[in-house]
Write an enzyme that holds these catalytic residues in place. Structure first.
Site, short mmCIF file in Angstrom:
data_model
loop_
_atom_site.label_atom_id
_atom_site.label_comp_id
_atom_site.label_asym_id
_atom_site.label_seq_id
_atom_site.Cartn_x
_atom_site.Cartn_y
_atom_site.Cartn_z
CB THR A 1 -13.57 2.38 39.17
OG1 THR A 1 -12.56 2.14 40.15
CG2 THR A 1 -13.00 2.17 37.78
CB CYS A 2 -18.77 3.42 38.15
SG CYS A 2 -18.63 1.66 38.54
CB SER A 3 -18.39 8.28 39.74
OG SER A 3 -19.71 7.83 39.94
CG LEU B 1 -20.84 8.17 33.05
CD1 LEU B 1 -21.54 7.60 31.82
CD2 LEU B 1 -21.85 8.47 34.15
CB THR C 1 -19.28 2.83 42.68
OG1 THR C 1 -19.34 2.50 41.29
CG2 THR C 1 -20.53 2.32 43.39
#
Length: 157
Positions: A47-49, A53, A45
């Protein structure tokens, strides 16, 4: 919701490794170790990617230099997705753990219902865990990305 000073609940998380599918208990993962655990609403997703992370990947050496034994990323996804996401981001120094049924996330009280986005997911957070005891907990407000960033956690170590 779990709070600082509490022991992690007993739960199982899965991980796809070169040896195949592994199931780990929280006792296996956290006993006798200082761990930074961060959780995301979903692998792959935005912001996560694009930020969460990758920042932990970039700062992994600095975090472990502060006496941290391991960095774990957890999401309410399956272990196949977590492994692929970790590979896509060169996260070989992190453990990519799946909470496929959200049982760990729910036991922490850090779950949220996202309806059409994906159902039950994890809130975005990071925690510092020392020998199964939460020594720091940093939970984001909805739509924010401030307190669980790798830089923020590094400053807490």
């Amino acid at each position: 919701m779990i709070s600082q000073g509490q022991i992690l609940p007993s739960a199982e998380l899965t991980e796809l490794t070169s040896e195949g599918m592994q199931t780990h208990t929280t006792a296996d993962l956290f006993t006798g170790k200082k761990v930074v655990l961060f959780a995301v609403p979903g692998a792959f997703t935005p912001t996560c990617s694009n930020a969460h992370l990758p920042e932990f990947v970039a700062l992994a050496d600095k975090i472990t230099a502060k006496g941290v034994d391991a960095i774990y990323c957890v999401s309410v996804n399956d272990a196949f997705v977590m492994q692929a996401w970790g590979k896509a981001h060169n996260a070989e120094h992190l453990r990519m753990l799946a909470d496929g049924d959200a049982s760990f996330t729910k036991a922490l009280g850090l779950d949220k219902e996202t309806a059409g986005f994906g159902g039950v997911r994890s809130k975005r957070y990071a925690m510092i865990v020392d020998d199964q005891t939460v020594t720091g907990l940093f939970v984001e407000q909805d739509k924010e990305f401030i307190v669980s960033r790798a830089e923020a956690i590094l400053a807490q170590l």
